[in-house]
Design an enzyme around this catalytic site. Structure first.
Site, PDB file in Angstrom:
ATOM      1  N   ASN A   7       0.875  -1.180   0.000  1.00 27.86           N
ATOM      2  CA  ASN A   7       0.000   0.000   0.000  1.00 27.86           C
ATOM      3  C   ASN A   7       0.904   1.219   0.000  1.00 27.86           C
ATOM      4  O   ASN A   7       1.387   1.647   1.050  1.00 27.86           O
ATOM      5  CB  ASN A   7      -0.921  -0.026   1.223  1.00 27.86           C
ATOM      6  N   ARG A  92      -2.582  -1.956  -3.574  1.00 31.62           N
ATOM      7  CA  ARG A  92      -3.776  -1.115  -3.430  1.00 31.62           C
ATOM      8  C   ARG A  92      -3.608   0.107  -4.321  1.00 31.62           C
ATOM      9  O   ARG A  92      -2.602   0.801  -4.257  1.00 31.62           O
ATOM     10  CB  ARG A  92      -3.947  -0.670  -1.986  1.00 31.62           C
ATOM     11  N   HIS A 181     -12.781   3.397   0.056  1.00 35.94           N
ATOM     12  CA  HIS A 181     -12.791   2.355   1.097  1.00 35.94           C
ATOM     13  C   HIS A 181     -13.494   1.089   0.604  1.00 35.94           C
ATOM     14  O   HIS A 181     -13.988   0.295   1.410  1.00 35.94           O
ATOM     15  CB  HIS A 181     -13.495   2.838   2.381  1.00 35.94           C
ATOM     16  N   ARG A 242     -10.994  16.231   7.310  1.00 35.53           N
ATOM     17  CA  ARG A 242     -11.791  16.614   6.142  1.00 35.53           C
ATOM     18  C   ARG A 242     -13.138  17.162   6.579  1.00 35.53           C
ATOM     19  O   ARG A 242     -13.761  16.666   7.513  1.00 35.53           O
ATOM     20  CB  ARG A 242     -12.003  15.417   5.209  1.00 35.53           C
ATOM     21  N   GLU A 386      -8.298  -5.019   5.025  1.00 38.31           N
ATOM     22  CA  GLU A 386      -8.118  -4.704   3.608  1.00 38.31           C
ATOM     23  C   GLU A 386      -6.962  -5.498   2.999  1.00 38.31           C
ATOM     24  O   GLU A 386      -7.038  -5.934   1.843  1.00 38.31           O
ATOM     25  CB  GLU A 386      -7.875  -3.204   3.453  1.00 38.31           C
TER      26      GLU A 386
END
Length: 400
Positions: A7, A92, A181, A242, A386
């Site tokens: 990743n 990823r 996601h 965010r 993940e």
């Protein structure tokens, strides 16, 4: 088969080496500050389990990956004796645009397509490509696969992914909701199905992936039918740094008032807003919870705004699916913050949600059903994985 999962971020590279037969994690670690001073490799020794760190100058991702490989094969800490024991690499990639609705084998064409849509994720896709190219150079004969954060959401219908802007912006530039996601939402929704006594195609599940980045997805019949993040990960919930969804005119308003460019305002909305901006304290929910306990007003504002943004989306997705069988909580906050879970669930008594408050308080990172016996909706905390999902999909591709 041993599968290395990579990743790659713009200045970081996380990895796990997974045995696909036992699904055991053989090694894992993180390279930090790639391309900057103070590079560091943090990893768990595969021999002793001890957590270790190395200070390494990592000017680029190739050097970082070499440092990872050196640790993987080292006599002192390594999980393998040589690089030849690694059978495949799974990567990823954040944005797959409309090209990719599933994981794929890396080819020149795939790389070209990822490059073509990099303007949709300018901070992420180029970094992901750096990781792919570094692996190709160091392991030229090992098959490489990519899993896309957006792929799971490619089942959304047009009514869910289209924005109310002139249609030519979609046809010309592919501006639409993509969602992110996806690897986590896919993994968690599949695990959630095992808690229901229903055929998969009859299930209605809301997955709450609540972490520093947060998103909520409606999963009907095993497919994503709506999700909270949009063209970028900025849309949706209030998050760690965010803003989540806001009136788009705010961008121009702040730019005019503060004499800033659009890029500078977007940087504020991405990196200085959310829990951090509201609390003035931290982007970490643990700090926000502590602030609430101490009676800090701005921590209370941040906590309530985060919860309320989640509640509105869960409620919207229950309406969109005309019901819900299960609400799942995952990721750092969803798995570990019982206060956040409770505050969200307290809104949903009207649809028959009832949860065990004492049990909820004890759940931190375990897969546990927390609904009461008379609840009409199951509530499950499910740790996401993940990396395992990427390894599984890589295995499926390379064995074909």
């Amino acid at each position: 088969m041993k599968i290395l999962v990579i990743n790659a971020g713009s200045t970081s590279l996380k990895y796990q080496l997974i045995d696909s037969d036992s699904e055991q994690v053989l090694a894992k670690g993180l390279c930090e500050r790639i391309g900057a001073e103070g590079g560091k490799l943090k990893y768990d020794s595969s021999k002793t389990g001890e957590k270790k760190e190395k200070d390494i100058d990592m000017p680029d991702h190739g050097v970082a990956l070499q440092a990872v490989i050196d640790v993987l094969v080292s006599p002192e800490d390594g999980a393998v004796s040589s690089l030849s024991e690694i059978d495949a690499v799974g990567h990823r990639v954040v944005h797959g645009g409309e090209y990719f609705d599933k994981s794929v084998l890396v080819t020149d064409e795939v790389i070209a397509q990822i490059e073509e849509i990099s303007d949709l994720a300018p901070l992420h896709n180029p970094a992901n490509l750096l990781g792919i190219r570094a692996c190709q150079k160091l392991m030229p004969n090992v098959p490489q696969c990519v899993t896309f954060d957006t792929a799971f959401h490619q089942t959304m219908p047009e009514k869910a992914f289209m924005y109310g802007i002139p249609y030519e912006y979609y046809t010309n530039y592919k501006i639409r909701r993509y969602g992110f996601h996806g690897t986590s939402h896919s993994y968690v929704s599949k695990k959630a199905m095992s808690h229901l006594d229903k055929a998969p195609e009859d299930t209605k599940i809301v997955v709450c992936h609540l972490g520093g980045g947060a998103s909520i997805t409606a999963v009907q019949g095993g497919k994503s039918v709506d999700t909270s993040m949009g063209l970028t990960p900025l849309e949706g919930l209030v998050m760690g740094t965010r803003s989540g969804s806001i009136d788009p005119a705010i961008v121009q308003f702040i730019a005019d008032k503060e004499n800033l460019s659009a890029d500078e305002v977007l940087n504020i909305l991405n990196k200085k807003s959310g829990l951090l901006g509201l609390s003035g304290k931290s982007s970490d929910c643990r700090d926000i919870d502590a602030g609430v306990e101490a009676g800090d007003k701005r921590s209370e504002i941040a906590f309530n705004a985060f919860v309320y943004s989640a509640v509105k989306l869960v409620g919207a997705y229950i309406a969109a699916m005309n019901g819900v069988d299960l609400i799942a909580f995952t990721a750092g906050i969803g798995e570990n913050d019982s206060k956040i879970r409770a505050a969200i669930l307290d809104y949903f008594g009207y649809v028959g949600v009832s949860y065990d408050k004492a049990l909820n308080d004890t759940v931190h990172g375990d897969e546990v059903e927390i609904q009461t016996a008379d609840s009409k909706v199951k509530v499950v905390v499910i740790p996401t994985n993940e990396e395992l999902t990427i390894a599984r999909e890589t295995l499926e591709i390379v064995t074909k």
